[in-house]
Design an enzyme around this catalytic site. Structure first.
Site, PDB file in Angstrom:
ATOM      1  N   GLU A 227       0.913  -1.128   0.037  1.00  0.00           N
ATOM      2  CA  GLU A 227       0.231   0.254   0.318  1.00  0.00           C
ATOM      3  C   GLU A 227       0.801   0.917  -0.030  1.00  0.00           C
ATOM      4  O   GLU A 227       0.571   2.306   0.291  1.00  0.00           O
ATOM      5  CB  GLU A 227      -0.998   0.162   1.329  1.00  0.00           C
ATOM      6  CG  GLU A 227      -1.860  -1.334   1.223  1.00  0.00           C
ATOM      7  CD  GLU A 227      -2.495  -1.422   2.390  1.00  0.00           C
ATOM      8  OE1 GLU A 227      -3.218  -0.261   2.889  1.00  0.00           O
ATOM      9  OE2 GLU A 227      -3.746  -2.497   2.179  1.00  0.00           O
ATOM     10  N   GLU A 335      -4.712  -7.887  -1.046  1.00  0.00           N
ATOM     11  CA  GLU A 335      -5.937  -8.206  -0.136  1.00  0.00           C
ATOM     12  C   GLU A 335      -7.669  -7.167  -0.355  1.00  0.00           C
ATOM     13  O   GLU A 335      -7.300  -6.196  -2.058  1.00  0.00           O
ATOM     14  CB  GLU A 335      -5.666  -6.509   0.843  1.00  0.00           C
ATOM     15  CG  GLU A 335      -4.413  -6.799   1.949  1.00  0.00           C
ATOM     16  CD  GLU A 335      -4.618  -5.651   2.807  1.00  0.00           C
ATOM     17  OE1 GLU A 335      -5.572  -5.725   3.444  1.00  0.00           O
ATOM     18  OE2 GLU A 335      -2.907  -6.149   3.013  1.00  0.00           O
TER      19      GLU A 335
END
Length: 437
Positions: A227, A335
């Site tokens: 991320e 994810e």
């Protein structure tokens, strides 16, 4: 082919017998026996050639173990046939389990099978191991033929000593969520390089001792500093330039692989989903093909009016699948889920899993991802606005709440879909014969 060969040989024998009336039955039998042996020999040769096929793989680590190479080869083949389901803390956290020793899971209690991909984190590897040691649970998952992936929530190497210090501020102080920029400091020559190396030393020692009952190293998909296109971690896009981030990712791979001799890792890169879905955006902070085995992305969306988010998921999945085909990599959704604030507010979508698999299957490229992974089922929940704990889970559990709101049925339909793969749907993950290009 076997029956065709036999028919041809039989026809030849009839011709020979008809042309030579002096041949006796014993000679004919001998010819038949000889022909049958020849046929068996040809068939056995074909079977042997098929079973001895060696798959070439292009990996970041040229010295990767045979099992690690096999995992890569398996996912390359499997991703054209199914999408594997993954779950963070599959057997170590749950709402319906009575033991966290690796024998139970909410997924199993819901559908009768474990996830195919088991996710854990460096928070179970690097001191103080705040999420608890998971070596024995990983061994059990591997023994089932499951796939292991580990994400990295390294503490901020500049401020890590502030963890637990009430004078330092609120909870994120010193953790990976401490947004104090630390990428440059973590690199060689930086003031926090020794601390960062300490994290990697612990990870390397763990990896080099992660072995099955036959003393063979267990392969792991290691997801580095994920991320990075968001700004909530110390390695985020507001905390580092693209070049600085690339350098730290590359350094991490080189330190583990070359300095510490870790050879049971596949390396994964996973930014956030992009709303402007272009290869240029994906590559802005990409560390390079020489450092990445698995191309992924993380994405969380609203629970209501989520049609555009699902379309975006498909677009991002299609992008990484195309890029993976071009680069000989593995594409995944590293994810995915409903965004945490909606979960914690008690909101739900009892068609979510069916929408997801239907949307991915319908796209010629997106359907070629290897797996998707949902986040953990936290039995204790997380602190809510009023200080009381609220739900924090992503796999519908076999309990009244999920039965009554229809989310358990939704997950069970996802499980039944022919294109989803759970633990029992995969086999031979670690036994494919390979060689590195």
């Amino acid at each position: 082919m076997k029956h065709l060969l036999f028919s041809l040989l039989a026809a030849m024998l009839l011709t020979i017998s008809g042309c030579n009336q002096s041949s006796d039955s014993s000679s004919t039998s001998a010819v038949v026996s000889s022909s049958a042996s020849a046929e068996t020999s040809v068939v056995n040769q074909i079977v042997a050639e098929q079973s001895n096929t060696v798959i070439e793989v292009a990996l970041v680590d040229k010295k990767a173990t045979s099992e690690t190479r096999s995992l890569f080869a398996f996912m390359q083949k499997q991703r054209k046939e199914s999408i594997m389901f993954g779950h963070q803390h599959e057997t170590t956290q749950g709402l319906t389990i009575t033991a966290t020793d690796g024998t139970q899971s909410d997924t199993f209690n819901a559908v009768g099978d474990f996830a195919a991909v088991y996710g854990w984190d460096t928070l179970s590897i690097v001191a103080p191991k705040s999420e608890g040691d998971v070596v024995e649970q990983i061994k059990k998952a591997y023994a089932r033929g499951g796939i292991i992936t580990v994400s990295s929530h390294f503490d901020n190497p500049l401020t890590s000593k502030q963890i637990g210090d009430k004078q330092a501020g609120e909870w994120p102080a010193g953790t990976s969520w401490d947004k104090t920029p630390a990428v440059v400091a973590a690199l060689p020559g930086g003031e926090a390089n020794a601390v960062y190396n300490g994290y990697l030393d612990q990870l390397a020692d763990w990896a080099n001792n992660l072995k099955d009952d036959n003393d063979k190293l267990i392969p792991v998909i290691f997801r580095i500093l994920h991320e990075n296109t968001g700004s909530w971690f110390w390695w985020g896009n507001e905390q580092s330039t693209p070049e600085q981030y690339k350098q730290l990712y590359q350094y991490t791979v080189e330190y583990l692989r070359d300095t510490k001799g870790v050879h049971n890792f596949l390396y994964a890169y996973s930014p956030n989903n992009f709303w402007e879905v272009t290869e240029a955006n994906y590559l802005e902070r990409y560390p390079g093909d020489a450092y990445v085995d698995v191309l992924g992305f993380d994405t969380y969306g609203e629970v209501e009016n989520n049609e555009n988010w699902f379309k975006n998921v498909v677009a991002n999945a299609a992008l990484v699948a195309r890029m993976a085909d071009e680069r000989e990599k593995i594409p995944v959704i590293s994810e995915i889920g409903i965004r945490a604030p909606d979960i914690e507010a008690g909101k739900f979508d009892n068609q979510w899993y069916r929408k997801l698999i239907a949307a991915l299957k319908a796209d010629v490229d997106a359907r070629n991802i290897s797996f998707l992974l949902t986040w953990r089922n936290a039995p204790e929940g997380v602190p809510g606005p009023d200080g009381k704990n609220v739900p924090h889970y992503w796999v519908p559990a076999n309990r009244d709440e999920n039965i009554n709101n229809g989310t358990l049925d939704d997950f069970r339909e996802f499980y039944k879909d022919d294109f989803t793969a759970f633990n029992r749907d995969i086999s031979g993950v670690y036994t494919i014969e390979t060689r590195v290009k």
